[in-house]
Design an enzyme around this catalytic site. Structure first.
Site, PDB file in Angstrom:
ATOM      1  N   CYS A  30      -3.634 -12.476 -20.287  1.00 25.74           N
ATOM      2  CA  CYS A  30      -3.641 -11.499 -19.191  1.00 25.74           C
ATOM      3  C   CYS A  30      -2.517 -11.696 -18.183  1.00 25.74           C
ATOM      4  O   CYS A  30      -2.557 -11.113 -17.102  1.00 25.74           O
ATOM      5  CB  CYS A  30      -4.996 -11.477 -18.492  1.00 25.74           C
ATOM      6  SG  CYS A  30      -5.336 -12.964 -17.556  1.00 25.74           S
ATOM      7  N   ASP A  72       0.636 -18.402 -14.405  1.00 22.35           N
ATOM      8  CA  ASP A  72       0.434 -19.766 -13.927  1.00 22.35           C
ATOM      9  C   ASP A  72       0.636 -20.798 -15.029  1.00 22.35           C
ATOM     10  O   ASP A  72       1.230 -21.850 -14.796  1.00 22.35           O
ATOM     11  CB  ASP A  72      -0.971 -19.913 -13.325  1.00 22.35           C
ATOM     12  CG  ASP A  72      -0.980 -19.459 -11.874  1.00 22.35           C
ATOM     13  OD1 ASP A  72      -0.025 -19.809 -11.150  1.00 22.35           O
ATOM     14  OD2 ASP A  72      -1.921 -18.762 -11.471  1.00 22.35           O
ATOM     15  N   HIS A 129       0.817  -1.204   0.000  1.00 19.21           N
ATOM     16  CA  HIS A 129       0.000   0.000   0.000  1.00 19.21           C
ATOM     17  C   HIS A 129       0.851   1.254   0.000  1.00 19.21           C
ATOM     18  O   HIS A 129       0.505   2.243  -0.625  1.00 19.21           O
ATOM     19  CB  HIS A 129      -0.886   0.000   1.250  1.00 19.21           C
ATOM     20  CG  HIS A 129      -2.254  -0.493   0.972  1.00 19.21           C
ATOM     21  ND1 HIS A 129      -3.054  -1.060   1.906  1.00 19.21           N
ATOM     22  CD2 HIS A 129      -2.954  -0.489  -0.160  1.00 19.21           C
ATOM     23  CE1 HIS A 129      -4.203  -1.391   1.362  1.00 19.21           C
ATOM     24  NE2 HIS A 129      -4.163  -1.056   0.098  1.00 19.21           N
ATOM     25  N   GLU A 145      -5.063 -21.653 -17.384  1.00 16.59           N
ATOM     26  CA  GLU A 145      -3.858 -21.639 -16.563  1.00 16.59           C
ATOM     27  C   GLU A 145      -3.323 -23.050 -16.345  1.00 16.59           C
ATOM     28  O   GLU A 145      -2.141 -23.232 -16.081  1.00 16.59           O
ATOM     29  CB  GLU A 145      -4.172 -21.005 -15.199  1.00 16.59           C
ATOM     30  CG  GLU A 145      -4.614 -19.564 -15.314  1.00 16.59           C
ATOM     31  CD  GLU A 145      -4.829 -18.911 -13.956  1.00 16.59           C
ATOM     32  OE1 GLU A 145      -4.061 -18.015 -13.596  1.00 16.59           O
ATOM     33  OE2 GLU A 145      -5.784 -19.316 -13.251  1.00 16.59           O
TER      34      GLU A 145
END
Ligand code: PEP
Ligand code: MG
Length: 538
Positions: A465, A418, A152, A394
């Site tokens: 992706c 993956d 963050h 994947e």
């Protein structure tokens, strides 16, 4: 009682100062960091946290000792996980614990009083709220011994435009206050006591970088079409509502992968239906007409939740994860689908499932969508206008079952992170092996090409992706293999669009075809030479 009162006062102070940061000086906090702070405030308001603290005090600890104990528990969790993403969440929790300790000690947050202009802050670690305490005016960079790009604090730093570099072990012992340093956020480097030539080399890089950023900004609204007229679609990978602002910033045409597990991982307790719905609705609203593809929870393996006891597995990546959990414990998945369906009322809902291995698993997952749609109907809820259900490719087994997905799935998306991990039998999280094999090797590229052809023959839309899609050379190879939809991190959109505008897809396709007839370990050098020879913008 006295200690409980002290604790309550300190908690109120921390919460107030966070709310104050959010509502306070509007010029100081952009929309993006506001959302981060809000997430953060949500953690601070989490009843689970408070209950744990009070428990300590009621058991006879001082308020400070109770915070220390909870911080110890956070650290223990932090040390037990290998997942860098989750580690970052633990840093965020530590930030809160630290703020609370400071409040108990009567110290009001970190301040920038003693900070010189153009300062680079060097610390062991830093939480997002602490970073905001310092502010962007005088802080020009942050270097941390610990902490990484996914945290963050890094998100806030990016939002504030402050370069930040993490994972610099031993830094604090090598640097002295007042040293001149060069910080390169792009390469993740810090140069201590830099001198003349090094400084001028970096100044040149800076000039080059602003020229490139200006070029990407100019390309933002230009559609990515190759010189021989092939229209590409470049999409964004996202995981938080605040990532959606990258759509406007980069000119991406939609979100190709929204990783929903993020919300579950930053939370101390299971996000409720309403908060899931709210997040998904916010994302859809911010995206407007641009399509968003939500991926259902991809948990398990290393991605454990702080509030769910996980069993240790011998091979987490091959274990009980993603849709496998969803199908075995459908309540969680059905809840999520209910939230997605209700958030997408009156719009198109695109949802896909991670790590599906067999067609039967896909059917079972799709059936849960249908059941939730029926549930909504029975309860008089307004429904999405259209629902498209897709699947991530994947698992190699599913990659060979693409023809069977015809008429069952609405679209496919290849997760190269993956898929390549399983293809090469090399753990993506283990640095010893993760770079050992190349997606640009002939076997991997032939495999991807085959998947694309099977999808096309089955009339299924397909995209890529994984992270690889955001790297220009890989994007060139994928375009050459016939892929037309690529989804990537925000930082990839500009460079990939620049490349696409410079290439002849047909020419690249025949060059790559030739390269695939040979058997080098990787076509990377050859493809680079080809692209350079053709003047492509790598
Ligand atoms: C992938 O595996 O390529 C992917 C996009 O999903 P994740 O990185 O979240 O596993
Ligand atoms: Mg994946």
């Amino acid at each position: 009682m006295e200690e409980e009162r002290r604790l309550e006062a300190a908690l109120a102070q921390v919460r107030n100062s966070l709310s104050h940061m959010i509502d306070g000086d509007p010029g100081r906090i952009s929309g993006v960091s506001r959302e981060v702070l809000e997430t953060f405030l949500m953690l601070a308001n989490d009843p689970g946290w408070e209950v744990k603290l009070k428990h300590g005090v009621r058991a006879g600890l001082s308020a400070d000792a109770a915070v220390e104990r909870v911080r110890g528990e956070h650290r223990a969790k932090f040390n037990a996980t290998r997942d860098p993403y989750l580690r970052e969440r633990m840093h965020d929790l530590e930030d809160l614990d630290n703020r609370l300790l400071r409040a108990l000690a009567g110290v009001d947050g970190a301040t920038s009083q003693a900070m010189p202009d153009d300062a680079i802050l060097i610390a062991r670690e830093l939480g997002p709220a602490e970073l905001l305490d310092y502010g962007a005016e005088r802080l020009k960079g942050v270097a941390l011994e610990d902490g990484s790009n996914t945290g963050h604090a890094a998100i806030v730093a990016r939002a504030l435009g402050i370069p930040m570099v993490g994972m610099l072990p031993g830094l604090l012992s090598r640097v002295e206050a007042g040293d001149a340093v060069v910080l390169d956020g792009e390469r993740g480097e810090l140069r201590l006591r830099a001198e003349g030539q090094v400084i001028s080399a970096y100044s040149q890089r800076l000039n080059l970088r602003s020229a490139r950023a200006a070029e990407f900004a100019r390309l933002k609204d230009i559609p990515p079409i190759t010189t021989d007229g092939q229209r590409m679609t470049l999409l964004l990978n996202a995981g938080l509502a605040l990532d959606v602002h990258h759509l406007d910033e980069t000119g991406a045409e939609g979100i190709g992968l929204f990783r929903t597990e993020f919300q579950f991982m930053v939370s101390e307790t299971l996000p409720r239906l309403e908060s899931q719905t709210l997040l998904y609705r916010d994302v859809l609203e911010a995206a407007g007409d641009r399509p968003v593809t939500f991926r259902t929870l991809d948990l398990g393996g290393d991605k454990v939740l702080p509030y769910v006891a996980a069993e240790r597995e011998e091979n987490p990546a091959l274990g009980w994860r993603a849709v496998r959990i969803g199908l075995d414990r459908p309540a969680l998945l059905r809840y999520q689908l209910r939230a997605l369906i209700s958030a997408a009322a009156g719009r198109t809902l695109r949802v896909m499932f991670p790590l599906v291995t067999t067609v039967q698993e896909f059917d079972a997952a799709r059936e849960l969508v249908d059941r939730e749609l029926e549930w909504g109907h029975r309860h008089g809820r307004s429904a999405p206008l259209k629902v498209e259900v897709g699947v991530m490719v994947e698992a190699p087994a599913l990659a060979w079952a693409v023809p069977d997905l015809k008429g069952r799935a609405d679209f496919l998306s290849i997760g190269t992170n993956d898929l390549m991990q399983y293809f090469f039998a090399a753990d993506r999280g283990n640095q010893r092996v993760s770079e050992r094999y190349d997606v640009l090797s002939p076997p991997a590229l032939r495999f991807l090409k085959r998947i694309r052809e099977d999808a096309e023959n089955a009339g299924l839309h397909i995209s890529i992706c994984g992270e690889a899609a955001g790297r220009p050379l890989e994007a060139l190879a994928f375009t050459a293999l016939g892929f037309r939809r690529l989804s990537m991190p925000a930082s990839g959109i500009g460079p990939v669009k620049r490349l696409i505008l410079s290439i002849d897809a047909g020419d690249a396709a025949s060059a790559v075809e030739d390269m695939l007839n040979e058997s080098p370990a990787s076509i990377r050098p050859e493809l680079t030479a080809f692209a350079v020879g053709r003047g492509y913008a790598l």
